[in-house]
Design a protein around this motif. Structure first.
Motif, PDB file in Angstrom:
ATOM      1  N   SER A  63      29.357  29.767  30.753  1.00 25.02           N
ATOM      2  CA  SER A  63      28.471  30.664  31.489  1.00 25.02           C
ATOM      3  C   SER A  63      27.189  29.948  31.899  1.00 25.02           C
ATOM      4  CB  SER A  63      28.142  31.885  30.631  1.00 25.02           C
ATOM      5  OG  SER A  63      27.255  32.732  31.298  1.00 25.02           O
ATOM      6  N   GLY A  64      26.691  29.080  31.049  1.00 26.96           N
ATOM      7  CA  GLY A  64      25.486  28.319  31.376  1.00 26.96           C
ATOM      8  C   GLY A  64      25.697  27.389  32.554  1.00 26.96           C
ATOM      9  N   ILE A  65      26.835  26.699  32.582  1.00 26.92           N
ATOM     10  CA  ILE A  65      27.137  25.817  33.712  1.00 26.92           C
ATOM     11  C   ILE A  65      27.290  26.634  34.987  1.00 26.92           C
ATOM     12  CG2 ILE A  65      28.859  24.234  34.657  1.00 26.92           C
ATOM     13  CD1 ILE A  65      29.284  23.241  31.763  1.00 26.92           C
ATOM     14  N   ASN A  66      27.978  27.766  34.887  1.00 25.93           N
ATOM     15  CA  ASN A  66      28.113  28.643  36.056  1.00 25.93           C
ATOM     16  C   ASN A  66      26.760  29.152  36.529  1.00 25.93           C
ATOM     17  OD1 ASN A  66      30.880  28.369  36.089  1.00 25.93           O
ATOM     18  ND2 ASN A  66      31.227  30.197  34.862  1.00 25.93           N
ATOM     19  N   ASN A  67      25.878  29.485  35.599  1.00 21.83           N
ATOM     20  CA  ASN A  67      24.534  29.924  35.972  1.00 21.83           C
ATOM     21  C   ASN A  67      23.760  28.808  36.665  1.00 21.83           C
ATOM     22  OD1 ASN A  67      24.998  32.424  34.817  1.00 21.83           O
ATOM     23  ND2 ASN A  67      24.049  31.866  32.873  1.00 21.83           N
ATOM     24  N   GLY A  68      23.907  27.579  36.185  1.00 26.30           N
ATOM     25  CA  GLY A  68      23.238  26.450  36.823  1.00 26.30           C
ATOM     26  C   GLY A  68      23.735  26.214  38.236  1.00 26.30           C
ATOM     27  N   ILE A  69      25.038  26.330  38.437  1.00 29.34           N
ATOM     28  CA  ILE A  69      25.605  26.150  39.774  1.00 29.34           C
ATOM     29  C   ILE A  69      25.172  27.280  40.698  1.00 29.34           C
ATOM     30  CG2 ILE A  69      27.770  26.087  41.074  1.00 29.34           C
ATOM     31  CD1 ILE A  69      28.956  24.575  38.634  1.00 29.34           C
TER      32      ILE A  69
END
Length: 146
Positions: A63-69
Motif C-alpha cells: 500500500s505504501g508503494i502504491n501510495n508513492g506512485i
C-alpha cells in the motif's frame, strides 16, 4: 493532525520533486523555467507527500508503494497544470491571446507539450525510484512512530 509519517514523507517528496524539477528544467526551452520553478515544484511535492502518502501511511509496504506512485502521478499532473497556467499568464502579458478563452484553451495543449518533455530516462527513473522510496519510507516511519 500532524504525524511523523506526514512530516517525513512531505519533506522527502519535496526533495525528490525538486531533484526531478531540476532535471526537467534542463529540457525546457529558455525562459520557461526559472529558479522559482524548482521551489514551487518542491512545495507541490511537500503538500502532496503530506496529504497523500503521509495521510495513508501505516497500511503495509504494498500500500505504501502504491501510495508513492499515486502521489507521484498527482505531483506530475499538478505541476504540469500550475506551470502551464503560469506560462499562459506570461504569454497573455505579451498579448499572445485574443481573449481569456483562448488562453484557457491553450493550457491543456501546454500540459501535453511539457508532459512530452518528461519522456527522458533520467527523469522517469528519478520519479519511479523516488515514488517507491517515499512510499516505503512513509510505511517504516508510520510503523516506528505511531
Amino acid at each position: 493532525m500532524p504525524t511523523a509519517a506526514k512530516l517525513i514523507t512531505g519533506i522527502f517528496m519535496a526533495l525528490y520533486a525538486m531533484l526531478a524539477a531540476e532535471l526537467y528544467r534542463a529540457n525546457l526551452p529558455d525562459g520557461v523555467a526559472n529558479y522559482y520553478f524548482v521551489l514551487m515544484n518542491g512545495l507541490y511535492g511537500m503538500v502532496i507527500g503530506w496529504k497523500l502518502v503521509g495521510g495513508r501511511a501505516g497500511r503495509g509496504i504494498t500500500s505504501g508503494i502504491n501510495n508513492g506512485i499515486t502521489a507521484t502521478v498527482a505531483l506530475v499532473v499538478v505541476s504540469l497544470f500550475f506551470n502551464s497556467v503560469r506560462q499562459m499568464m506570461y504569454q497573455s502579458i505579451d498579448n499572445r491571446y485574443r481573449s481569456l478563452t483562448d488562453g484557457l484553451q491553450d493550457i491543456p495543449q501546454m500540459m501535453f507539450d511539457y508532459g512530452l518533455l518528461l519522456a527522458h530516462s533520467d527523469i522517469i527513473a528519478t520519479l519511479v525510484i523516488g515514488a517507491i522510496l517515499v512510499g516505503i519510507l512513509g510505511e517504516s516511519v508510520a510503523r516506528r512512530w505511531s
